[in-house]
Design a protein around this motif. Structure first.
Motif, short mmCIF file in Angstrom:
data_model
loop_
_atom_site.label_atom_id
_atom_site.label_comp_id
_atom_site.label_asym_id
_atom_site.label_seq_id
_atom_site.Cartn_x
_atom_site.Cartn_y
_atom_site.Cartn_z
N LEU A 92 23.70 -12.79 35.31
CA LEU A 92 24.36 -14.09 35.47
C LEU A 92 25.01 -14.29 36.83
N GLY A 93 25.30 -13.21 37.51
CA GLY A 93 26.02 -13.27 38.78
C GLY A 93 27.49 -12.94 38.58
N GLN A 94 28.11 -12.43 39.61
CA GLN A 94 29.51 -11.98 39.52
C GLN A 94 30.48 -13.12 39.26
N ARG A 95 30.12 -14.32 39.64
CA ARG A 95 31.04 -15.46 39.53
C ARG A 95 30.85 -16.27 38.24
N HIS A 96 29.91 -15.88 37.40
CA HIS A 96 29.66 -16.62 36.16
C HIS A 96 30.85 -16.45 35.21
N PRO A 97 31.25 -17.51 34.52
CA PRO A 97 32.40 -17.40 33.59
C PRO A 97 32.25 -16.29 32.55
N ASP A 98 31.03 -16.06 32.03
CA ASP A 98 30.85 -14.98 31.06
C ASP A 98 31.05 -13.61 31.70
N THR A 99 30.64 -13.46 32.94
CA THR A 99 30.86 -12.21 33.67
C THR A 99 32.36 -11.98 33.85
N LEU A 100 33.08 -13.05 34.13
CA LEU A 100 34.53 -12.93 34.32
C LEU A 100 35.24 -12.55 33.02
N ILE A 101 34.73 -13.03 31.89
CA ILE A 101 35.28 -12.61 30.59
C ILE A 101 35.03 -11.12 30.39
#
Length: 161
Positions: A92-101
């Motif tokens: 998804l990429g490091q900045r994707h909201p799911d990655t941040l979760i």
């Protein structure tokens, strides 16, 4: 769940969703071993049928890591949550909201393990990214900033005796 198993098969994505919902119910009831058994089943089947980086597989990994975390099985939670974060970042990429979760979930695992400095460092990164991606007024950003502030204060004061 049983109807879906009969009609669609045990490894159908809709059946796996139903199994995941039952596992979530068990989590809510504190029935950790039953939840873990179902979550392992969902994760393994999803990995085989859908692939390791499929969004459903990533969700099932996070759910199992959460169960381990709630059981105090920190090492297992860390391994699984770190893997889930890595796969989310790649897919998804490091900045994707799911990655941040996923990143914030690893922060809480590290905090539970007593790795306070690592947790604070990753929480700062998560906070910075959430501000960039979601904006300063987003509830997730506000929650992350609040947690960061509280943990910094806690670190400065030392443990309460």
């Amino acid at each position: 769940m049983e109807t879906r198993k009969t009609k669609l098969g045990a490894d159908h994505p809709s059946t796996l969703t139903s199994i995941g919902y039952l596992a979530s119910t068990y989590q809510g009831q504190g029935r950790w071993e039953e939840a873990k058994k179902l979550e392992v089943q969902v994760m393994e089947t999803s990995t085989t049928k859908l692939g390791a980086d499929h969004p459903s597989t990533l969700t099932s990994m996070a759910n199992l890591a959460s169960t381990y975390w709630n059981q105090g099985r920190w090492d297992e939670a860390e391994v699984l949550q770190a893997k889930q974060l890595e796969l989310c970042s790649m897919k998804l990429g490091q900045r994707h909201p799911d990655t941040l979760i996923s990143m914030k979930n690893l922060v809480f695992v590290w905090k539970g393990m007593g790795r306070h400095e690592d947790a604070l460092g990753l929480l700062q990164s998560c906070s910075d990214l959430r501000q960039q991606v979601l904006g300063a007024s987003h509830p997730y950003t506000a929650s992350t900033l609040s947690t960061l502030k509280a943990w910094r204060k806690e670190n400065e004061q030392g443990p309460v005796q």
